[in-house]
Write an enzyme that holds these catalytic residues in place. Structure first.
Site, PDB file in Angstrom:
ATOM      1  N   LYS A 129      16.521   3.931  -2.502  1.00 34.06           N
ATOM      2  CA  LYS A 129      17.012   3.887  -1.119  1.00 34.06           C
ATOM      3  C   LYS A 129      15.859   4.006  -0.118  1.00 34.06           C
ATOM      4  O   LYS A 129      15.697   3.167   0.767  1.00 34.06           O
ATOM      5  CB  LYS A 129      18.021   5.024  -0.898  1.00 34.06           C
ATOM      6  CG  LYS A 129      18.731   5.008   0.447  1.00 34.06           C
ATOM      7  CD  LYS A 129      19.676   6.202   0.547  1.00 34.06           C
ATOM      8  CE  LYS A 129      20.460   6.203   1.838  1.00 34.06           C
ATOM      9  NZ  LYS A 129      21.509   5.187   1.881  1.00 34.06           N
ATOM     10  N   GLY A 131       4.092   2.410   0.552  1.00 38.76           N
ATOM     11  CA  GLY A 131       3.955   2.372   2.005  1.00 38.76           C
ATOM     12  C   GLY A 131       3.245   1.139   2.520  1.00 38.76           C
ATOM     13  O   GLY A 131       3.602   0.583   3.557  1.00 38.76           O
ATOM     14  N   GLU A 132       2.219   0.681   1.785  1.00 41.92           N
ATOM     15  CA  GLU A 132       1.402  -0.436   2.260  1.00 41.92           C
ATOM     16  C   GLU A 132       1.863  -1.796   1.754  1.00 41.92           C
ATOM     17  O   GLU A 132       1.814  -2.794   2.481  1.00 41.92           O
ATOM     18  CB  GLU A 132      -0.054  -0.224   1.833  1.00 41.92           C
ATOM     19  CG  GLU A 132      -0.950   0.350   2.905  1.00 41.92           C
ATOM     20  CD  GLU A 132      -0.893   1.861   2.994  1.00 41.92           C
ATOM     21  OE1 GLU A 132      -1.474   2.415   3.931  1.00 41.92           O
ATOM     22  OE2 GLU A 132      -0.261   2.496   2.133  1.00 41.92           O
ATOM     23  N   ALA A 183       3.211   9.919  -2.972  1.00 46.78           N
ATOM     24  CA  ALA A 183       4.156  10.064  -4.079  1.00 46.78           C
ATOM     25  C   ALA A 183       3.420  10.348  -5.381  1.00 46.78           C
ATOM     26  O   ALA A 183       3.820  11.220  -6.163  1.00 46.78           O
ATOM     27  CB  ALA A 183       5.009   8.807  -4.213  1.00 46.78           C
ATOM     28  N   GLY A 234       7.894   9.826   7.857  1.00 49.23           N
ATOM     29  CA  GLY A 234       9.084   8.991   7.873  1.00 49.23           C
ATOM     30  C   GLY A 234       9.315   8.281   6.561  1.00 49.23           C
ATOM     31  O   GLY A 234      10.288   7.543   6.398  1.00 49.23           O
ATOM     32  N   THR A 235       8.426   8.524   5.594  1.00 53.65           N
ATOM     33  CA  THR A 235       8.492   7.805   4.328  1.00 53.65           C
ATOM     34  C   THR A 235       9.509   8.377   3.357  1.00 53.65           C
ATOM     35  O   THR A 235       9.913   7.704   2.410  1.00 53.65           O
ATOM     36  CB  THR A 235       7.108   7.825   3.657  1.00 53.65           C
ATOM     37  OG1 THR A 235       6.645   9.179   3.629  1.00 53.65           O
ATOM     38  CG2 THR A 235       6.109   6.984   4.423  1.00 53.65           C
ATOM     39  N   LYS A 274       3.570   4.111  -8.182  1.00 51.81           N
ATOM     40  CA  LYS A 274       2.358   3.518  -7.606  1.00 51.81           C
ATOM     41  C   LYS A 274       2.264   3.625  -6.082  1.00 51.81           C
ATOM     42  O   LYS A 274       1.197   3.378  -5.519  1.00 51.81           O
ATOM     43  CB  LYS A 274       2.270   2.043  -8.009  1.00 51.81           C
ATOM     44  CG  LYS A 274       1.966   1.823  -9.489  1.00 51.81           C
ATOM     45  CD  LYS A 274       1.766   0.342  -9.769  1.00 51.81           C
ATOM     46  CE  LYS A 274       1.236   0.108 -11.169  1.00 51.81           C
ATOM     47  NZ  LYS A 274       0.985  -1.327 -11.437  1.00 51.81           N
ATOM     48  N   GLY A 275       3.344   3.942  -5.401  1.00 50.18           N
ATOM     49  CA  GLY A 275       3.288   4.016  -3.945  1.00 50.18           C
ATOM     50  C   GLY A 275       3.685   2.708  -3.294  1.00 50.18           C
ATOM     51  O   GLY A 275       3.346   1.631  -3.789  1.00 50.18           O
TER      52      GLY A 275
END
Length: 738
Positions: free
Chosen positions: A633, A704-705, A512, A469-470, A701-702
């Site tokens: 987005k 999600g967290e 990513a 879903g990312t 760098k990402g």
């Protein structure tokens, strides 16, 4: 009309969005091969003991029931004693479904009914009676079991530096507090499901499985059935959320594969919502914080001790205390992390595992220290700003946290905050401002990718990663489209299939950077192949030209002021149907000389009803320094999701367990409360510009967290500012405020 081929860094709608909103994106439980039968799992009702009898006669008489599997009739070819090691398994002995009669936790799967329909299987499961010999001596609460805390199989935190105890005792300003976080459950919208088909003739499995990395399920099934990996194909094209619960294969996969091999039929097993509470969770954690400072607010010591739960059979570890030695400049630091084994299932990584836990305690403690020192909480963090990673004694690859502080404060209006609690009122509402810092690792893993460019000018790039879903489908398509100068409509990215090039599980905010780097590399290699081919097919155009002179744009190749030759023409002229390249990517050696992290600043406004204690959060500002933002987005959506979860963590989420029988009492979405639409108001996301040429080839760098880290502590701090009441146990409910 040629589409604009500048995609990296641009807000781009999801390439899979139309499929999702029109119902064309297939999720695991929607796959229905011919001759499919259904399994329904039965779970234990005690926390510890033994099965003495399973009465299945009535259930077997129900028309449509094919078989009932228990520990007594597991097919002999299932190697439950397999020496296969799950790379994600913590130290200990991994749980093995139907291994024997012993019960290790309440909710343990003990049997499965297989029938022609799901409804029949569920009905028959209700007729199965399981008798137990129950052991009374068990424990499910870490706070009552701290005497059994252990360092065994626990990685040591960073070495102590200085003398934290002496510095604390001699300091003018000090705090000594405890914080408690309960166990929390992932609860993705899509329940766990597996559809397994055994091919007797080929001796192979074809499996659809909800998993955050198909290689994880492939290795698990190959291991327990003693098969070559190539004999197990796992497909997982769309995942309806997982948040870490899908890192390790869950038990429905074992049951589906076992039953399919035994019955020689495709078997589907879907967990119920209640069963979604029967494996893994964010572990409960008790943290003790001792901070001291001089009168100016300069830290003189940090002592952080954490006690986290684990199961009796595995030692699940998180990085909880290390952040306290990393986040702020301090010469006297002592960190300690211990595990408390209790009679529950092994915890699992859950969004920002360890980070959201450890930073909750640290950032609340920093707020308390700021109040004790009479220093503004934002100013305290700037006073103690760390210019290097003292845990590792390394410079940061990049760090724009000060810019996060500045941008967040400007947008939020931090200067309007009043230090005295209960100073701002709007009618009956007490208004409070709170803030916290956030940090998360910026990691990169080994990854592979393949690219195929056809004579029609269509590009297919693939890697065995996942999209939970990312937006993985989208950002990988963006990277490929830009590098080869194609319209994104002519790019297809494939994932979620174990036959594709190897990729790490989607977790840790590293997809990513890891898969994205592989995609960039494979498309760059494809550029070289195109150019080499063009020198053969069109020597008049590319004679004496170097690839450095080439431009890849508008679906074609040009060099200098020469004409642009389409990829389709180059490939067709070579009498080929396509050209393809495959690469392996891994972090550069130079990366190990630096510490790589994403940072954030969270600011929150809370309103607390003076009479009822009801808490609302009208606005949140989260400023993120996350390197290159590949798609603003989808990136913003990630942060909004993290903030929303942080609201739930702070105010609502709590897995409640009955200490009399070890049963989870609120194993449903009616009583396990999560943040919903009415709880979420204005969320402003700010991406601070950050250039990082070290972290990975993309500079990303990402995200999600990082969105959840710091949110719960910022809310806690704001509630104190509003009410003068310091609540040190999550969730902060109105009864605790009152």
């Amino acid at each position: 009309m040629i589409a604009d081929t500048k995609y990296i860094g641009k807000s781009t709608r999801r390439v899979d969005g139309i499929k999702k909103v029109t119902g064309q994106a297939p999720y695991i439980a929607e796959f229905n091969p011919a001759d499919l039968v259904h399994g329904y799992i039965i779970n234990s009702t005690i926390a510890k003991g033994k099965i003495t009898a399973i009465h299945k006669e009535k259930a077997l008489q129900v028309p449509g029931v094919r078989e009932i599997f228990t520990h007594e009739n597991v097919p002999v070819e299932v190697k439950i004693d397999s020496d296969y090691t799950d790379p994600l398994a913590p130290p200990g002995n991994p749980f093995r479904p139907l291994y024997d009669e012993n019960i290790l936790y309440n909710g343990q799967p003990v049997a499965m009914v297989v029938a022609d329909t799901f409804e029949t299987a569920a009905f028959a499961a209700g007729l199965v009676q399981v008798e137990y010999e129950e052991e009374e001596a068990y424990e499910v609460d870490i706070r009552r079991n701290l005497d059994n805390a252990t360092h065994e199989d626990v990685p040591e935190p960073p070495e102590p530096r200085g003398n934290a105890a002496d510095a604390f005792n001699s300091s003018e300003v000090k705090i000594d507090t405890e914080y408690y976080q309960p166990r929390e459950y992932h609860n993705p919208m899509e329940p766990f499901a597996s559809v397994a088909s055994w091919n007797e003739e080929e001796g192979s499995f074809s499996i659809y499985d909800k998993i955050q990395g198909v290689s994880s399920s492939q290795g698990y099934i190959a291991g327990i059935f003693n098969l070559e990996k190539e004999k197990v194909r796992v497909i997982s094209p769309f995942i309806g959320g997982a948040f870490g619960s899908g890192l390790r294969p869950q038990y429905q996969l074992f049951f589906a594969a076992m039953a399919s091999k035994a019955l020689k039929l495709p078997v589907k097993v879907v967990m119920t919502r209640t069963q979604m509470f029967s494996f893994g969770h964010r572990p409960a954690c008790l943290q003790r914080m001792k901070l001291s400072a001089d009168k100016s607010g300069k830290l003189t010591s940090i002592r952080h001790q954490a006690f986290a739960e684990t199961s009796r059979f595995e030692k699940f570890n998180e990085t909880v205390v290390d952040w306290s030695g990393l986040m702020y400049q301090c010469e006297n630091v002592a960190l300690d992390y211990q595990l408390v084994p209790v009679d529950v299932y092994t915890p699992l990584d859950m969004r920002a595992p360890g980070g959201s836990t450890g930073m909750y305690a640290l950032e609340c403690a920093m707020d308390e220290l700021a109040i004790e020192a009479g220093v503004d909480p934002l100013e305290l963090r700037i006073i103690n700003y760390a210019e290097k990673d003292q845990n590792e004694d390394k410079p940061f690859s990049s760090k724009e946290l000060k810019a996060c502080y500045q941008r967040a404060a400007e947008k939020f209006g931090w200067q309007k905050r009043k230090s005295e609690p209960r100073s701002i009122k709007q009618g009956n509402q007490l208004v409070g401002y709170g803030m916290a810092s956030g940090v998360w690792e910026a990691m990169q893993q080994k990854s592979s990718a393949k690219a195929i460019l056809t004579s029609e000018g269509k590009l297919t790039v693939s890697s065995g990663t996942a999209d939970i879903g990312t937006g993985t489908y989208t950002i990988m398509s963006q990277i490929a489209a830009e590098i080869l100068g194609l319209s994104i409509e002519n790019v297809e990215f494939k994932l979620g299939d174990s036959t594709l090039p190897d990729a790490p599980i989607e977790g840790g905010s590293w997809t990513a950077s890891s898969v994205g780097s592989a995609v960039k590399m494979v498309c760059s290699a494809l550029q070289e192949s195109i150019f080499e081919l063009a020198t053969q097919t069109h020597p008049d155009v590319f004679e004496n030209k170097l690839i450095e002179d080439a431009t890849f744009s508008n679906a074609g190749l040009s060099a200098g002021s020469g004409a642009t030759i389409s990829y389709a023409e180059i490939i067709s002229s070579a009498e080929k149907k396509s050209i393809q390249v495959e690469v392996n990517s891994e972090p550069e050696d130079s990366r190990s000389n630096y510490s790589c992290y994403t940072h954030s600043c969270v600011m929150v406004e809370v309103h607390v009803d003076e009479d009822t204690g009801m808490i609302s959060i009208p606005r949140v500002v989260n400023a993120i320094a996350g390197g290159k933002i590949l798609n603003p987005k989808t990136a913003e959506s990630q942060i909004i999701g993290g903030v929303t979860w942080g609201i739930g963590m702070a105010l609502e989420e709590e897995g409640m367990m009955d200490s009399r029988n070890g049963r989870i009492m609120n194993a449903n979405l009616a009583e396990y409360h999560v943040a919903v639409q009415a709880d979420v108001k204005e969320i402003d996301v700010i991406f601070v510009e950050e250039q990082d040429d070290i972290v990975n080839p993309l500079g990303a760098k990402g995200l999600g967290e990082i969105g959840i880290v710091g949110v719960a502590s910022a809310i806690s701090n704001a509630i104190y500012n509003a009410t003068g009441k310091r609540v040190r146990e999550l969730p902060i409910t109105l009864d605790k405020v009152l």
